[in-house]
Design a protein around this motif. Structure first.
Motif, short mmCIF file in Angstrom:
data_model
loop_
_atom_site.label_atom_id
_atom_site.label_comp_id
_atom_site.label_asym_id
_atom_site.label_seq_id
_atom_site.Cartn_x
_atom_site.Cartn_y
_atom_site.Cartn_z
N UNK A 29 32.71 29.97 3.59
CA UNK A 29 33.18 28.68 4.07
C UNK A 29 34.25 28.19 3.11
N UNK A 30 35.39 27.81 3.65
CA UNK A 30 36.54 27.36 2.86
C UNK A 30 36.75 25.87 3.08
N UNK A 31 37.30 25.20 2.06
CA UNK A 31 37.53 23.76 2.17
C UNK A 31 38.83 23.38 1.48
N UNK A 32 39.65 22.61 2.21
CA UNK A 32 40.92 22.08 1.68
C UNK A 32 41.05 20.63 2.13
N UNK A 33 41.97 19.91 1.51
CA UNK A 33 42.27 18.57 1.98
C UNK A 33 42.69 18.61 3.43
N UNK A 34 42.25 17.63 4.21
CA UNK A 34 42.50 17.64 5.65
C UNK A 34 43.84 17.00 6.04
N UNK A 35 44.56 16.45 5.11
CA UNK A 35 45.83 15.79 5.43
C UNK A 35 47.00 16.63 4.93
N UNK A 36 47.94 16.90 5.85
CA UNK A 36 49.13 17.66 5.49
C UNK A 36 49.87 16.94 4.36
N UNK A 37 50.31 17.72 3.38
CA UNK A 37 51.01 17.12 2.24
C UNK A 37 52.42 16.68 2.58
N UNK A 38 52.90 16.98 3.78
CA UNK A 38 54.23 16.56 4.21
C UNK A 38 54.22 15.11 4.68
N UNK A 39 53.44 14.80 5.72
CA UNK A 39 53.39 13.43 6.22
C UNK A 39 51.99 12.98 6.61
N UNK A 40 50.98 13.70 6.17
CA UNK A 40 49.61 13.24 6.33
C UNK A 40 48.93 13.50 7.66
N UNK A 41 49.49 14.38 8.48
CA UNK A 41 48.87 14.67 9.78
C UNK A 41 47.50 15.32 9.56
#
Length: 113
Positions: A41-53
């Motif tokens: 199971x992998x986990x990353x921030x859910x908001x794109x670092x470009x514009x937060x989508x």
């Protein structure tokens, strides 16, 4: 400083995350994207670092060693294993999280670099 058990946050029952599926969970005030394969199971921030989508609404692909998520807004692609940007317009990596199973619960903690 070495992390301890207090650094882990329970996020959901293991059975609530199907293999080859993504799920958005809250870790404090932060949205985290979980993705479960047959092996991990992998986990990353859910908001794109470009514009937060919201990345949990994007396209997820897991072929071989390349497990990626593509932002639904502008197409930035990130590697789920380490948050690295594979294709812009984003230029900043996503935060990554360690994941463990504790009993029947998935827990996460922010990965120390």
């Amino acid at each position: 400083m070495e992390p301890n058990d207090e650094d882990w946050t329970a996020v959901l029952p293991v059975d609530d995350l199907r293999p080859n599926a993504a799920r958005r969970v809250a870790v404090g005030d932060t949205d985290v994207l979980l993705y479960r394969t047959d092996q991990e199971t992998l986990a990353v921030g859910n908001r794109c670092s470009h514009q937060g989508a919201p990345l949990h609404k994007g396209v997820l692909r897991a072929t071989g060693a390349m497990k990626t998520v593509t932002c639904p807004a502008h197409g930035s692609t990130f590697l789920l294993t380490d948050g690295r940007v594979l294709r812009g317009p984003a230029t900043s990596w996503l935060p990554t999280y360690d994941v463990r199973v504790n009993g029947a619960t998935l827990e996460v903690r922010e990965r120390r670099q």
